[in-house]
Design an enzyme around this catalytic site. Structure first.
Site, PDB file in Angstrom:
ATOM      1  CB  VAL A  16      -0.956  -0.017   1.219  1.00  0.00           C
ATOM      2  CG1 VAL A  16      -1.761   1.275   1.286  1.00  0.00           C
ATOM      3  CG2 VAL A  16      -1.894  -1.220   1.135  1.00  0.00           C
ATOM      4  NE  ARG A 118     -10.286  -0.790   8.475  1.00  0.00           N
ATOM      5  CZ  ARG A 118      -9.833  -1.800   7.750  1.00  0.00           C
ATOM      6  NH1 ARG A 118     -10.386  -3.003   7.857  1.00  0.00           N
ATOM      7  NH2 ARG A 118      -8.845  -1.630   6.901  1.00  0.00           N
ATOM      8  CB  CYS A 158      -9.503  -3.603   0.217  1.00  0.00           C
ATOM      9  SG  CYS A 158      -8.785  -5.111   0.887  1.00  0.00           S
ATOM     10  CD  GLN A 186     -11.465 -10.086  -0.367  1.00  0.00           C
ATOM     11  OE1 GLN A 186     -12.524 -10.252   0.219  1.00  0.00           O
ATOM     12  NE2 GLN A 186     -10.392  -9.577   0.223  1.00  0.00           N
ATOM     13  CB  SER A 189      -2.009  -6.764  -4.593  1.00  0.00           C
ATOM     14  OG  SER A 189      -3.349  -6.425  -4.902  1.00  0.00           O
ATOM     15  CE  LYS A 215     -10.032  -6.995   9.333  1.00  0.00           C
ATOM     16  NZ  LYS A 215      -8.704  -7.208   8.741  1.00  0.00           N
ATOM     17  NE  ARG A 246      -5.653 -12.961  -0.337  1.00  0.00           N
ATOM     18  CZ  ARG A 246      -6.019 -11.748   0.074  1.00  0.00           C
ATOM     19  NH1 ARG A 246      -6.553 -10.876  -0.762  1.00  0.00           N
ATOM     20  NH2 ARG A 246      -5.863 -11.398   1.335  1.00  0.00           N
ATOM     21  CG  HIS A 253     -10.389  -7.089  -3.520  1.00  0.00           C
ATOM     22  ND1 HIS A 253      -9.247  -7.740  -3.938  1.00  0.00           N
ATOM     23  CD2 HIS A 253     -10.150  -6.710  -2.231  1.00  0.00           C
ATOM     24  CE1 HIS A 253      -8.362  -7.749  -2.954  1.00  0.00           C
ATOM     25  NE2 HIS A 253      -8.872  -7.132  -1.913  1.00  0.00           N
ATOM     26  CG  ASN A 339      -6.673  -5.112  -4.250  1.00  0.00           C
ATOM     27  OD1 ASN A 339      -6.714  -5.266  -5.472  1.00  0.00           O
ATOM     28  ND2 ASN A 339      -5.633  -5.496  -3.521  1.00  0.00           N
ATOM     29  CB  THR A 340      -3.372  -1.628  -4.061  1.00  0.00           C
ATOM     30  OG1 THR A 340      -3.327  -1.611  -5.491  1.00  0.00           O
ATOM     31  CG2 THR A 340      -3.069  -3.019  -3.551  1.00  0.00           C
TER      32      THR A 340
END
Ligand code: NAP
Length: 362
Positions: A16, A118, A158, A186, A189, A215, A246, A253, A339-340
């Protein structure tokens, strides 16, 4: 570009962190003046610290390659070099909480990718197009903690960035959503550098990502919450069942969603119109990283696809497709986000732009 805000990237050597370095290289408002990482990288030239593991398509920006990497725990040096930090460290959650609070107490604005804060009551968890008003809790956050200029805002996981904004658009248009079942695919990365071992990913997928389903199911409760008396009240009206996998893509994603409305059901063409016309505060304010449009609907039966659609809107747009009736719930569709970028560095940069536009960066 004179007058830009001095900006630090903490965890600058990671997956990231590298996205921040690349995305901020030409940013009109923020200038990277400080980079920090673990004690293993501290003291090295940035280019030496990432040698052999720079994963971005572009070369390391000239303005950053010769910066000396600081130790993330060195708060005083960070404070001396910048006013805003993006936090992208991967370490023990309590350690991240303490570190980010020390940065904020020193007067730094902290925008974090880490999940540590969070669920901290006075820390907003923001998708700028969905809950920009949650930044209204910052005055109370500062008052309670005695921070003059410092603050902490976090970005959600993400996994949910692809499907929550299209669902929010329907809720905003007046259609209650009761429940959904989402299956995510997903990219590797998302696990940071170097990610899962190639022997586990080639010719394979892994139907488990630690903590990700929780999450995906829980974070929307806070993001869709309301703000009352400076506090975020959780929204428990939406039930989510998530399956997170994954898969062997590099970035992007993808989420397959089946959804049940709580009352009136919009016709399919109305849903597509709502998505295509969706604009929110970042678009109205013309923030530099705000995609125009944010939600892209594609008619082709085989889209969105990670490789073909993840870079839409410079990685900040969400691509949706395959909207159709669901024989078990009401509707189903597929949504994709990078996602990134949208799910990590880009989403956090957009939060910082919103903070600046609302006067929180001083
Ligand atoms: P990563 O590639 O593993 O990078 C981790 C970074 O943290 C590196 O800069 C590393 O520095 C630093 N670090 C590790 N231990 C440290 C320590 N003890 N003290 C200070 N710095 C330390 O991870 P990533 O994927 O970039 O993820 C960073 C954060 O963003 C995580 O919290 C992750 O959950 C979150 N996130 C990631 C994604 C994604 O798509 N990858 C999306 C959303 C959120 P060294 O290089 O010196 O070891």
């Amino acid at each position: 570009m004179p007058g830009r805000i001095k900006t630090g990237v903490i965890g600058a050597t990671g997956m990231v962190g590298q996205n921040y370095i690349q995305m901020l290289a030409r940013h009109p408002w923020f200038e990277v003046t400080y980079v920090a990482a673990s004690p293993q990288s501290a003291g090295k030239r940035y280019a030496d610290a990432v040698a052999g593991r720079w994963v971005m398509d572009e070369e390391i920006p000239e303005a950053v390659r010769d910066l000396t990497v600081g130790d993330a725990s060195d708060i005083a040096t960070a404070r001396a070099r910048c006013d805003l930090v993006f936090s992208a460290v991967e370490m023990d959650k309590q350690a991240v909480r303490n570190l980010e609070e020390q940065y904020a107490a020193s007067g730094l604005a902290v925008v974090s990718n880490n999940s540590a804060h969070r669920w901290t009551e006075d820390v907003p968890m923001v998708i700028p197009e969905v809950n920009p008003h949650h930044l209204d809790v910052i005055p109370l956050q500062r008052k309670r903690r005695g921070w003059q200029k410092g603050l902490i805002v976090v970005k959600p996981n993400c996994s949910l960035q692809s499907y929550l904004p299209p669902i929010y658009a329907l809720i905003r248009a007046g259609y209650a959503v009761e429940s959904l079942i989402v299956t995510t695919m997903q990219a590797v990365s998302g696990a940071g550098y170097p990610g899962p071992a190639s022997i586990d990913m080639i010719d394979n997928l892994i139907p488990f990502i630690p903590g990700e389903e929780e999450k995906s199911e829980q974070e929307p409760r806070k993001i869709l919450g309301t703000v009352r008396d400076g506090k975020i009240i959780l929204n428990d009206s939406l039930q989510i069942s998530a399956h997170c996998n994954r898969v062997p893509t590099i970035n992007g994603h993808l989420a397959c969603v089946s959804l049940k409305f709580g009352g009136r059901k919009p016709p399919l063409d109305e849903i597509i119109r709502i998505w295509q016309e969706f604009r929110a505060e970042p678009q109205e304010l013309g923030l530099p990283s705000a995609p125009q449009p944010m939600l892209i609907y594609r008619d082709e039966a085989n889209r969105p696809q990670p490789r073909r659609d993840r870079d839409a809107g410079r990685g900040m747009a969400i691509t949706i497709g395959r909207l159709r009736p669901c024989p078990v719930l009401d509707i189903r569709f597929v949504a994709l986000s990078h996602n990134t970028v949208r799910g990590a560095a880009g989403g956090a940069i957009l939060i910082a732009e919103l903070l600046q536009a609302k006067g929180y960066l001083g």
